[in-house]
Write a protein that holds these residues in place. Structure first.
Motif, PDB file in Angstrom:
ATOM      1  N   PRO A  48      50.276  34.331  34.213  1.00  0.00           N
ATOM      2  CA  PRO A  48      50.593  35.061  33.067  1.00  0.00           C
ATOM      3  C   PRO A  48      51.222  36.549  33.382  1.00  0.00           C
ATOM      4  CG  PRO A  48      48.563  33.923  33.145  1.00  0.00           C
ATOM      5  CD  PRO A  48      48.948  33.807  34.485  1.00  0.00           C
ATOM      6  N   LEU A  49      50.710  37.247  34.520  1.00  0.00           N
ATOM      7  CA  LEU A  49      51.267  38.551  35.002  1.00  0.00           C
ATOM      8  C   LEU A  49      52.632  38.523  35.377  1.00  0.00           C
ATOM      9  CD1 LEU A  49      48.138  40.145  36.842  1.00  0.00           C
ATOM     10  CD2 LEU A  49      49.209  40.813  34.409  1.00  0.00           C
ATOM     11  N   ILE A  50      52.880  37.519  36.166  1.00  0.00           N
ATOM     12  CA  ILE A  50      54.395  37.388  36.785  1.00  0.00           C
ATOM     13  C   ILE A  50      55.161  37.301  35.517  1.00  0.00           C
ATOM     14  CG2 ILE A  50      55.815  36.096  37.858  1.00  0.00           C
ATOM     15  CD1 ILE A  50      53.582  35.637  40.190  1.00  0.00           C
ATOM     16  N   THR A  51      54.951  36.007  34.769  1.00  0.00           N
ATOM     17  CA  THR A  51      55.946  35.747  33.710  1.00  0.00           C
ATOM     18  C   THR A  51      55.936  36.690  32.571  1.00  0.00           C
ATOM     19  OG1 THR A  51      54.081  34.333  32.733  1.00  0.00           O
ATOM     20  CG2 THR A  51      55.522  33.271  34.416  1.00  0.00           C
ATOM     21  N   LYS A  52      54.807  37.562  32.387  1.00  0.00           N
ATOM     22  CA  LYS A  52      55.082  38.562  31.153  1.00  0.00           C
ATOM     23  C   LYS A  52      56.111  39.628  31.870  1.00  0.00           C
ATOM     24  CE  LYS A  52      52.294  41.427  28.250  1.00  0.00           C
ATOM     25  NZ  LYS A  52      51.090  42.000  28.149  1.00  0.00           N
ATOM     26  N   LYS A  53      56.220  40.022  32.900  1.00  0.00           N
ATOM     27  CA  LYS A  53      56.827  41.109  33.628  1.00  0.00           C
ATOM     28  C   LYS A  53      58.417  40.435  33.501  1.00  0.00           C
ATOM     29  CE  LYS A  53      54.698  44.315  36.686  1.00  0.00           C
ATOM     30  NZ  LYS A  53      53.895  43.844  38.017  1.00  0.00           N
ATOM     31  N   GLU A  54      58.605  39.065  33.709  1.00  0.00           N
ATOM     32  CA  GLU A  54      59.766  38.397  33.487  1.00  0.00           C
ATOM     33  C   GLU A  54      60.373  38.463  32.237  1.00  0.00           C
ATOM     34  OE1 GLU A  54      60.430  34.797  35.977  1.00  0.00           O
ATOM     35  OE2 GLU A  54      61.072  34.206  33.851  1.00  0.00           O
ATOM     36  N   ALA A  55      59.434  38.215  31.396  1.00  0.00           N
ATOM     37  CA  ALA A  55      59.820  38.232  29.927  1.00  0.00           C
ATOM     38  C   ALA A  55      60.347  39.721  29.525  1.00  0.00           C
ATOM     39  CB  ALA A  55      58.676  37.921  29.087  1.00  0.00           C
ATOM     40  N   GLN A  56      59.679  40.476  29.979  1.00  0.00           N
ATOM     41  CA  GLN A  56      60.027  42.147  29.659  1.00  0.00           C
ATOM     42  C   GLN A  56      61.345  42.431  30.044  1.00  0.00           C
ATOM     43  OE1 GLN A  56      56.627  44.261  31.343  1.00  0.00           O
ATOM     44  NE2 GLN A  56      55.555  44.027  29.351  1.00  0.00           N
ATOM     45  N   ARG A  57      61.540  41.977  31.466  1.00  0.00           N
ATOM     46  CA  ARG A  57      62.980  42.189  31.856  1.00  0.00           C
ATOM     47  C   ARG A  57      63.991  41.494  31.152  1.00  0.00           C
ATOM     48  NH1 ARG A  57      60.886  41.751  36.867  1.00  0.00           N
ATOM     49  NH2 ARG A  57      61.524  39.562  37.316  1.00  0.00           N
TER      50      ARG A  57
END
Lengths: 418, 167
Positions: free
Chosen positions: A404-413
């Motif tokens: 969830p953390l990794i993909t949340k950052k990716e979503a923000q980028r």
């Protein structure tokens, strides 16, 4: 009723009554597949073939197998293996297929994870696939019991015992599932029923659902590219085949599937004829004995990773006993992949090698599951226990926290760049 | 409007009967998986403990499960006042011989005086207490009754109730 005219051929007669032409279009010649997919997408057809082999070899085994604790062992190891012509062939085909079907399921699953094929619009494909994985697991376990060897017996003992961990009703539930105070004849006959009738029916139903779930979102592709299937299909039908991004399932795409299947079948029959023993645990050639546990029990290779999560926790934490932690972790491990579409919070549909941190996450997960699988087979003592513990913690952390953390950052980028 | 109400009523009656039939069918299905009467009736085992020598360990079968019986001797095997069964002059450990983790049968290692389970490394001492590994609780005590020097497994006698703290 519709109007029927005299048919000029058998085909026309059927076409009037069953709409054969239309059906062939929908299922085969106008079922569009992206061009841009590699051999990993052939695993579905490989699985379908394996399931068919299991069904047919199972029917032949069923004709001589006796679901009775006094007769089961000999009906398999003597009657089928020694007396029935080609009985050994059906048994080895069945046993090997039951094992390699999981290898292919895991490849199929990890292909889906690598390319993000579980994301928005394709959740039902993923969920129905995971349901198939769970029912295949139940099918494999109930079948493993039937030859009534030592490993069969103690696998049944341990797996049915797991239900004892459920609060309040656990102990009664275990007796109810077994139909006796111990794993006995009633247990064998009901698992026989599950293995040959109920679970195969359920599997066939879910296979239907799994295929149907592909119709609307369509199959993903190597780049995660969103394709307008209607527009591309028009191009193909208009003869601009090179320009179109899609091809029909039949006969064009299936030719590639059949090539992969051919290679796989060489591997499969090599195992059936020369290395069938890898799917036959030597301990299972001792007849079941409720009064003697084999010194070291372990499941078949495809369950080892979750088995290791179950026993990875060997010390109590506060009020939670080691066993309860293990059971909870095991429960999570068995359902967590269902939640992939929601644990991965990035809308980016792309292969892992184009997703930075997700790529690293993916390969750590693969390595961790291999470590769990290897240590699941080793005796859980000394350093092995600690490796099992850390690998189990890593597994849970990867899926529940890191993803969830990794993909949340990716979503923000991704959101920022757009 | 009146018609609509009558239809709703019929629908509810139909639904009610279908639900009752469904519950009845589920109950029948549940009962079909219950242990048979013959299985329930075969739940007693009688063991004569008088021929056992101090330090002797034996396993008997009750309800298809192994029952560990260990006769304590005053010199080597410690007595466990709140965990042992006293029959006549002797002290015995009487336990269901299935590891409380996942149900494998632990082996009695007389030299180390532990029950060691090979499956997941669980250990129990001569009082049946879990001392190492994943087992969450001591070995279970089977329901028993004492008749002279005989142990009747399957019935809850006063000694059993005292031992498990029910009395």
């Amino acid at each position: 009723m519709a109007h029927f005219e005299k048919a000029n051929s058998v085909y026309e007669w059927l076409d009037q009554r069953l709409a054969v032409t239309k059906l062939t279009k929908v299922l085969m010649t106008e079922y569009w597949i992206p061009k841009n997919i590699n051999f990993l997408w052939a695993m579905g057809v490989v699985l379908m073939t394996m399931f068919t082999i299991l069904l047919i070899s199972g029917i032949f085994l069923l004709m001589y197998y006796k679901p009775d604790t006094k007769l089961a062992f000999d009906s398999v190891n003597y009657t089928i293996m020694q007396e029935v012509w080609f009985g050994w062939l059906w048994r080895h085909m069945h046993g090997v297929a039951a094992s390699v079907v999981f290898l292919v399921i895991y490849i199929h699953m990890f292909t889906g994870i690598y390319y993000g094929s579980y994301k928005k619009g394709r959740e039902m494909i993923w969920i129905s696939g995971m349901l198939l994985f769970v029912t295949f697991s139940a099918e494999a376990f109930s079948g493993y019991m039937l030859p009534w060897g030592q490993m069969s017996y103690w696998a049944a003992q341990v797996i049915t015992n797991l239900f004892g961990g459920i609060p309040f009703i656990g102990d009664e539930l275990v007796i109810w599932i077994r139909g006796n105070f111990y794993v006995a004849d009633a247990t064998l006959t009901r698992f026989f029923m599950l293995h040959v009738l109920l679970l195969p029916l359920v599997i066939m139903g879910i296979i239907g659902l799994h295929f149907y779930s592909l119709r609307i979102p369509h199959v993903n592709n190597q780049e995660g590219e969103e394709i307008d299937f209607d527009a591309e299909a028009e191009k193909y039908k208009a003869g601009r085949k090179a320009e179109s991004k899609v091809i029909p399932f039949w006969p064009v795409f299936l030719s590639k599937d059949l090539f992969v299947l051919g290679v796989f079948m060489v591997f499969y029959f090599y195992l059936v004829f020369y290395h069938y023993n890898f799917a036959m645990d030597p301990i299972n050639f001792d007849p079941a004995n409720p009064m003697k546990t084999p010194p070291h029990i372990y499941p078949e290779w495809y369950f080892l990773w979750s088995y290791e999560v179950l026993r990875g926790f060997f010390f109590d934490v506060g009020p939670l006993s080691a066993m309860d932690i293990g059971l909870i972790a095991f429960g999570i491990a068995n359902v967590i992949f269902f939640l992939m579409p929601w644990l991965d919070r990035s809308p980016v549909v792309a292969p892992a090698h184009k997703r930075g941190a997700f790529k690293i996450w993916f390969w750590i997960l693969v390595v961790d599951m291999i470590v769990l699988t290897i240590w699941g087979k080793l005796p859980p003592t000394g350093a092995n226990a600690w490796i099992g513990f850390f690998a189990s913690i890593t597994f849970l952390t990867l899926l529940l926290v890191a993803l969830p953390l990794i993909t949340k950052k990716e979503a923000q980028r991704a959101g920022g760049a757009a | 409007m009146a018609d609509q109400k009558r239809r709703d009523f019929l629908g509810m009656v139909f639904g009610g009967f279908a639900a009752a039939g469904g519950v009845a069918a589920l109950y029948a299905m549940k009962r079909t998986w219950d242990p048979l009467p013959s299985v329930m009736a075969a739940g007693f085992t009688t063991v004569d403990l008088s021929p056992m020598k101090p330090g002797e360990f034996r396993t008997v079968t009750w309800r298809g499960k192994p029952i560990f019986i260990l006769k304590k001797d005053s010199t080597q095997l410690k007595k466990c006042n709140d965990a042992d069964v006293k029959v006549g002059e002797g002290d015995y450990l009487v336990r269901i011989g299935l590891c409380t983790h996942l149900g494998c049968i632990p082996a009695w290692e007389a030299d180390k005086q532990v029950f060691k389970c090979a499956c997941h490394g669980g250990e129990f001492d001569a009082c049946g207490t879990n001392t190492f590994g994943p087992p969450p609780r001591p070995l279970d005590i089977p329901p028993f009754k004492i008749e002279g020097t005989k142990l009747v497994l399957g019935e809850e006698g006063p000694e059993y109730k005292k031992l498990v703290g029910k009395a």
